[in-house]
Design a protein around this motif. Structure first.
Motif, mmCIF file in Angstrom:
data_model
loop_
_atom_site.group_PDB
_atom_site.id
_atom_site.type_symbol
_atom_site.label_atom_id
_atom_site.label_comp_id
_atom_site.label_asym_id
_atom_site.label_seq_id
_atom_site.Cartn_x
_atom_site.Cartn_y
_atom_site.Cartn_z
ATOM 1 N N SER A 398 -13.661 -11.105 10.747
ATOM 2 C CA SER A 398 -14.016 -11.160 9.321
ATOM 3 C C SER A 398 -14.294 -9.773 8.769
ATOM 4 N N LEU A 399 -15.010 -8.958 9.540
ATOM 5 C CA LEU A 399 -15.388 -7.627 9.089
ATOM 6 C C LEU A 399 -14.202 -6.674 9.052
ATOM 7 N N SER A 400 -13.255 -6.852 9.970
ATOM 8 C CA SER A 400 -12.096 -5.949 10.037
ATOM 9 C C SER A 400 -10.910 -6.444 9.217
ATOM 10 N N HIS A 401 -11.072 -7.556 8.532
ATOM 11 C CA HIS A 401 -9.968 -8.174 7.812
ATOM 12 C C HIS A 401 -9.598 -7.367 6.570
ATOM 13 N N ASP A 402 -8.314 -7.378 6.240
ATOM 14 C CA ASP A 402 -7.811 -6.688 5.052
ATOM 15 C C ASP A 402 -8.446 -7.283 3.797
ATOM 16 N N ARG A 403 -8.993 -6.419 2.946
ATOM 17 C CA ARG A 403 -9.722 -6.877 1.755
ATOM 18 C C ARG A 403 -8.852 -7.666 0.785
ATOM 19 N N GLY A 404 -7.559 -7.399 0.768
ATOM 20 C CA GLY A 404 -6.692 -8.036 -0.215
ATOM 21 C C GLY A 404 -6.156 -9.391 0.193
ATOM 22 N N ASP A 405 -6.447 -9.836 1.403
ATOM 23 C CA ASP A 405 -5.886 -11.085 1.915
ATOM 24 C C ASP A 405 -6.941 -12.189 1.991
ATOM 25 N N PHE A 406 -6.453 -13.399 2.023
ATOM 26 C CA PHE A 406 -7.320 -14.577 2.183
ATOM 27 C C PHE A 406 -8.033 -14.493 3.534
ATOM 28 N N ASN A 407 -9.355 -14.398 3.488
ATOM 29 C CA ASN A 407 -10.136 -14.192 4.716
ATOM 30 C C ASN A 407 -10.560 -15.541 5.302
ATOM 31 N N LEU A 408 -9.630 -16.193 5.962
ATOM 32 C CA LEU A 408 -9.941 -17.487 6.562
ATOM 33 C C LEU A 408 -10.913 -17.328 7.735
ATOM 34 N N PHE A 409 -10.890 -16.168 8.375
ATOM 35 C CA PHE A 409 -11.857 -15.899 9.436
ATOM 36 C C PHE A 409 -13.281 -16.042 8.907
ATOM 37 N N LEU A 410 -13.527 -15.466 7.734
ATOM 38 C CA LEU A 410 -14.859 -15.514 7.142
ATOM 39 C C LEU A 410 -15.233 -16.925 6.708
ATOM 40 N N VAL A 411 -14.289 -17.629 6.099
ATOM 41 C CA VAL A 411 -14.548 -19.006 5.653
ATOM 42 C C VAL A 411 -14.966 -19.890 6.831
ATOM 43 N N LEU A 412 -14.213 -19.795 7.919
ATOM 44 C CA LEU A 412 -14.525 -20.622 9.084
ATOM 45 C C LEU A 412 -15.804 -20.154 9.772
ATOM 46 N N LEU A 413 -16.058 -18.852 9.776
ATOM 47 C CA LEU A 413 -17.314 -18.350 10.343
ATOM 48 C C LEU A 413 -18.506 -18.921 9.590
ATOM 49 N N CYS A 414 -18.474 -18.844 8.265
ATOM 50 C CA CYS A 414 -19.580 -19.365 7.447
ATOM 51 C C CYS A 414 -19.748 -20.871 7.629
ATOM 52 N N SER A 415 -18.630 -21.580 7.643
ATOM 53 C CA SER A 415 -18.687 -23.040 7.832
ATOM 54 C C SER A 415 -19.227 -23.386 9.205
#
Length: 460
Positions: A398-415
């Motif tokens: 999530s932290l290393s993810h490209d800012r311009g793309d849909f961050n599904l890593f972050l969504v699933l982490l939060c969920s």
């Protein structure tokens, strides 16, 4: 010379066409035979049950409709089937649920369509940890008071673990993943919309003044809808799933409203933790703007605050006030937690799957304590390590993810983090959407290695 090459190509093309025709013919025959079998079964069963004459035709008609539906499903593309599979996750009012039916159909269609599966997922530490969890859980059956009941309970757990693996196996690319996520969100929107309508009409499923959608309990509905809310919030920042901004805004308002009306304290905490973690990462990455916060968070909550004035007969504020205080049954749940903790301390190999209710008058209402008490220390440790590994990898991506793309890593982490806190006060091992969430986390870790390969909105 060129003409000779063309002549040589014709037989090959003819053979290829014949092979395809034979392939489709065999599939069609299989579906036809299955449909015929279902029809004969329906007629045959009528001889064993007394069915009034005026209902004999519907009994025959339903399998015919089901058979036609099966043929239609066979003709759909695999990504559309994944959409329907995800949609079925939101309908868990009765057992077996539509999710079980779609799961069985997906296995059948998976075999008939000869869909290749992701073999790489079987050679990693996550698979080993889940395997050891199931293995030690199986071993705990021998310590059950009621072997038959313990086996039945454990088979449900094994089925849900296998269903998660199956989902990881059958998603092949970004396009299919997007369809699945869209189906999940649409299922949550339908649940919320129909649930709110029923709530306003005073037609709740059986929990009085608490919205529960097509679920057996508001405490099960709430974690499900939180996942969908987080998906739509991220889609509002980096569009990838849906085009319309108005649709996404109204969806957030609707689902947040349904979450509030579910009156699940654990669900509220789940959402608050997921939202706080999401905001923290976005602020850290410099992606959260004040305008977005006002539009997609403050406005929906303002709309919710207007509900008591629009529908004064609902007594909404009194219900809300009541749910934010300790309930009369909370002490009983704390006692159940303490009892289960003592059981876990004294039984390192567990007392058997589902056996707490055999020696105590109520469920534990704590997934972790129940896991260690029933399945034993080893099974509990391996499943906990599995959760921690998922969360750790998702946080890093999530932290290393490209800012311009849909961050599904972050969504699933939060969920995932919100859900893992939520299940401290509820039994969640047999939730379908819990294992769907696990499957999506698993898939993302092993099939989306590079942060720059995030969802780019292939399906709009």
């Amino acid at each position: 010379m060129a003409s000779n090459n063309k002549l040589k190509e014709r037989p090959n093309n003819g053979v290829e066409i014949m092979y395809q025709l034979k392939h489709y013919f065999s599939k069609t025959m299989l579906i036809a035979l299955l449909s015929l079998l279902l029809g004969f079964m329906a007629v045959y069963l009528t001889f064993f049950f007394y069915i009034p004459n005026h209902t004999i035709f519907p009994v025959i008609l339903f399998p015919i409709i089901g058979s036609v539906g099966l043929v239609v499903l066979f003709l759909l593309k695999w990504e559309k089937l994944l959409f329907l599979f995800a949609l079925s996750v939101g309908f868990q009012l009765n057992d077996p649920s539509p999710y079980e039916m779609m799961f069985c159909l997906m296995i059948l269609l998976f075999l008939v369509k000869r869909i290749p599966f992701n073999r790489k997922m079987l050679n990693n530490y996550l698979f080993l940890m889940l395997f050891l969890f199931v293995l030690f859980g199986t071993f705990s059956i021998f310590f059950s008071i009621n072997i038959q009941r313990g086996t039945a309970w454990h088979l449900i757990t094994v089925y849900l673990v296998l269903s998660a693996f199956f989902l990881v196996l059958i998603i092949k690319n970004e396009k299919q993943l997007v369809y699945f996520l869209k189906g999940f969100v649409v299922g949550a929107i339908l649940n919320s919309m129909l649930g709110v309508i029923g709530y306003l009409a005073g037609k709740s499923q059986g929990r009085g003044n608490r919205l529960e959608g097509f679920f057996q309990d508001p405490n099960i509905f709430s974690p499900f809808v939180v996942i969908a809310i987080m998906l739509v919030i991220e889609d509002s920042i980096t569009p990838s799933l849906f085009k319309s901004k108005l649709f996404k805004f109204l969806s957030i308002v609707l689902m947040v409203g349904a979450l509030v009306l579910a009156m699940s304290r654990a669900g509220w905490i789940n959402f608050a933790i997921a939202l706080a973690l999401y905001a923290a990462v976005k602020i850290l990455k410099g992606q959260l703007r004040l305008g977005f916060v006002i539009k997609f968070i403050l406005v929906p909550f303002s709309v919710l605050l207007s509900v008591p004035f629009i529908f004064p007969g609902l007594n909404f504020m009194n219900q809300l006030k009541d749910r934010t205080t300790l309930q009369s049954y909370d002490n009983e749940r704390f006692d159940a937690n303490y009892f289960t903790l003592k059981v876990a301390e004294n039984h390192p190999f567990g007392i058997g799957p589902g056996e707490i209710t055999s020696i105590y008058y109520m469920d534990t209402h704590n997934t972790y304590l129940r896991l260690f008490a029933e399945y034993g220390w080893f099974a509990g440790i391996f499943l906990m390590l599995f959760f921690l590994f998922l969360a750790g990898v998702l946080l890093k991506r999530s932290l290393s993810h490209d800012r311009g793309d849909f961050n599904l890593f972050l969504v699933l982490l939060c969920s995932l983090v919100g859900t893992l806190v939520n299940i401290i006060v509820v039994d969640a091992l047999h939730w379908r959407h819990f294992w769907v969430l696990i499957a999506l986390c698993y898939y993302l870790i092993f099939f989306k290695k590079e942060p720059s390969t995030a969802i780019k909105g292939e399906i709009q």
